[in-house]
Design a protein around this motif. Sequence first.
Motif, PDB file in Angstrom:
ATOM      1  N   GLU A 112       0.675  -1.141  -0.185  1.00 43.45           N
ATOM      2  CA  GLU A 112      -0.304   0.441  -0.249  1.00 43.45           C
ATOM      3  C   GLU A 112       1.288   1.238   0.062  1.00 43.45           C
ATOM      4  O   GLU A 112       1.802   1.766   0.543  1.00 43.45           O
ATOM      5  CB  GLU A 112      -1.251  -0.297   1.298  1.00 43.45           C
ATOM      6  N   ILE A 113       0.259   2.202  -0.384  1.00 44.18           N
ATOM      7  CA  ILE A 113       1.192   3.736  -0.009  1.00 44.18           C
ATOM      8  C   ILE A 113       0.919   4.136   1.107  1.00 44.18           C
ATOM      9  O   ILE A 113      -0.114   4.382   1.283  1.00 44.18           O
ATOM     10  CB  ILE A 113      -0.198   5.290  -1.625  1.00 44.18           C
ATOM     11  N   ARG A 114       2.707   4.263   1.518  1.00 45.85           N
ATOM     12  CA  ARG A 114       1.746   4.787   3.376  1.00 45.85           C
ATOM     13  C   ARG A 114       2.426   5.806   3.474  1.00 45.85           C
ATOM     14  O   ARG A 114       1.622   6.690   3.986  1.00 45.85           O
ATOM     15  CB  ARG A 114       2.943   3.952   3.924  1.00 45.85           C
ATOM     16  N   ARG A 115       3.079   6.886   2.462  1.00 38.03           N
ATOM     17  CA  ARG A 115       3.855   8.497   2.423  1.00 38.03           C
ATOM     18  C   ARG A 115       3.754   8.745   1.520  1.00 38.03           C
ATOM     19  O   ARG A 115       2.555   8.405   0.311  1.00 38.03           O
ATOM     20  CB  ARG A 115       4.968   8.585   2.776  1.00 38.03           C
ATOM     21  N   PRO A 116       3.182   9.988   1.789  1.00 36.86           N
ATOM     22  CA  PRO A 116       3.321  11.055   0.074  1.00 36.86           C
ATOM     23  C   PRO A 116       3.698  11.057  -0.872  1.00 36.86           C
ATOM     24  O   PRO A 116       3.796  11.266  -1.643  1.00 36.86           O
ATOM     25  CB  PRO A 116       2.268  12.452   1.081  1.00 36.86           C
ATOM     26  N   THR A 117       5.317  10.433  -0.588  1.00 36.79           N
ATOM     27  CA  THR A 117       6.437  10.590  -1.042  1.00 36.79           C
ATOM     28  C   THR A 117       6.295   9.291  -2.400  1.00 36.79           C
ATOM     29  O   THR A 117       6.660   8.204  -2.974  1.00 36.79           O
ATOM     30  CB  THR A 117       7.165  11.264  -1.558  1.00 36.79           C
ATOM     31  N   ASP A 118       5.466   8.170  -1.656  1.00 41.57           N
ATOM     32  CA  ASP A 118       5.187   6.988  -2.592  1.00 41.57           C
ATOM     33  C   ASP A 118       4.902   6.761  -3.522  1.00 41.57           C
ATOM     34  O   ASP A 118       3.984   7.519  -4.148  1.00 41.57           O
ATOM     35  CB  ASP A 118       4.542   6.107  -1.633  1.00 41.57           C
ATOM     36  N   VAL A 119       5.184   5.980  -4.284  1.00 42.52           N
ATOM     37  CA  VAL A 119       4.334   5.794  -5.884  1.00 42.52           C
ATOM     38  C   VAL A 119       4.983   4.132  -5.892  1.00 42.52           C
ATOM     39  O   VAL A 119       5.420   3.222  -4.999  1.00 42.52           O
ATOM     40  CB  VAL A 119       5.043   6.158  -6.808  1.00 42.52           C
ATOM     41  N   ARG A 120       3.419   3.370  -6.301  1.00 43.35           N
ATOM     42  CA  ARG A 120       3.083   2.305  -6.459  1.00 43.35           C
ATOM     43  C   ARG A 120       3.531   1.547  -8.126  1.00 43.35           C
ATOM     44  O   ARG A 120       2.299   2.738  -8.860  1.00 43.35           O
ATOM     45  CB  ARG A 120       1.717   1.899  -6.549  1.00 43.35           C
ATOM     46  N   ILE A 121       4.438   0.672  -8.003  1.00 44.76           N
ATOM     47  CA  ILE A 121       4.337   0.454  -9.582  1.00 44.76           C
ATOM     48  C   ILE A 121       4.201  -1.380  -9.728  1.00 44.76           C
ATOM     49  O   ILE A 121       3.753  -1.633  -8.977  1.00 44.76           O
ATOM     50  CB  ILE A 121       5.832   0.628 -10.306  1.00 44.76           C
ATOM     51  N   ARG A 122       3.188  -1.684 -11.107  1.00 43.79           N
ATOM     52  CA  ARG A 122       3.014  -2.394 -11.895  1.00 43.79           C
ATOM     53  C   ARG A 122       4.295  -3.357 -12.646  1.00 43.79           C
ATOM     54  O   ARG A 122       4.784  -2.676 -13.109  1.00 43.79           O
ATOM     55  CB  ARG A 122       1.783  -3.028 -12.445  1.00 43.79           C
TER      56      ARG A 122
END
Length: 345
Positions: free
Chosen positions: A25-35
């Motif tokens: 999961e995205i936890r921090r405002p600067t996080d990015v999830r990639i497929r």
Amino acid sequence: MRALTISAHGDLDRLEVRDDLAVPEIRRPTDVRIRVVAAALNHLDLFVVSGLPGVTITPPWVLGSDAFGVVDAIGDSVSTLRVGDYVVVNGGLSDRTCEYCRDGEQPLCPRFGVLGEHFPGTLAELVVLPEANLRTVPATSDPDRAAAFTLVALTAWRMVMSRARVKAGEDVLIWGIGGGVAIAALQICKMIGARVWAVSSSDEKLERAAAMGADVLLNRGRVDVGKTVRERTAKRGMDVVIDNVGKASWTQSLVALGRRGRLVTCGATSGPIVEIDVRRLFWNQWSIMGSTMGNDAEFDAVVAEFRAGRLMPVVDSVFPLDRGRNAFERLADPARFGKIVVRVP
Ligand SMILES: [Zn+2]
């Protein structure tokens, strides 16, 4: 979520494809999830499977430090990326607050860590990373080459350009042509007009190095590398030696190293403990340098080279995630030339 994992250290039979991992999961405002579309293996992955001193894994542990993928979700403060962008990954994570990070030297961060070693890796359907560790590349990029690019290009760039500061016309000895970092170092040295002396125990690999521009080929199975370099340079020796082999090559590297020579290392695949005669070190005014991964500016520089098509990794072979163990077996195979890529369906 599916991923290639280990739950304990040991041989390659510890590798396990699992499909029951929680979606990160995205936890921090600067996080990015990639497929992830494709991920690439590095020698480090073999060390993680067998176990590294001081590194503790939490099972099931996801391996892998390199990836090419598409942005799937972003945190609130992400400004450089949008959902749907194609990206490559810098696998080195830092706290971005310490004195070294503030100085732009993230790989020196006391809290520096590598994906797949200190943080969950890229051999998974989804991975969450800080925005600063991602750069966009064209959607039309070759997925295998994009996945295989970053770690070795970044590592070689820092060694050649930032640490050894290789200049046009200099002689550079590179051990272990066939490994990803050595191939990238060869490509970068040729881009800037240096002369490359490539070392391998395989004539086939040396021929491939010659096709990529290597100027002198040394088969370490047939010649004493240090002695041959001194003979062929009228005792002058090399300006720079790039040695990631460690124990097995060290003595010959120093025999080959000329006055004011720079030896730069980012690995020790044959063993970490080496000897040096301090008298030769000061008399010849050598610089012995370490290097690890790369900083943000170096990441920008190599991605620009990739986007321009000037720096491309050599891909040895591609495996689907289900055959992850075969991918690792090929990674450990001495005949390998270039990178092993794992496609994530
Ligand atoms: Zn830091």
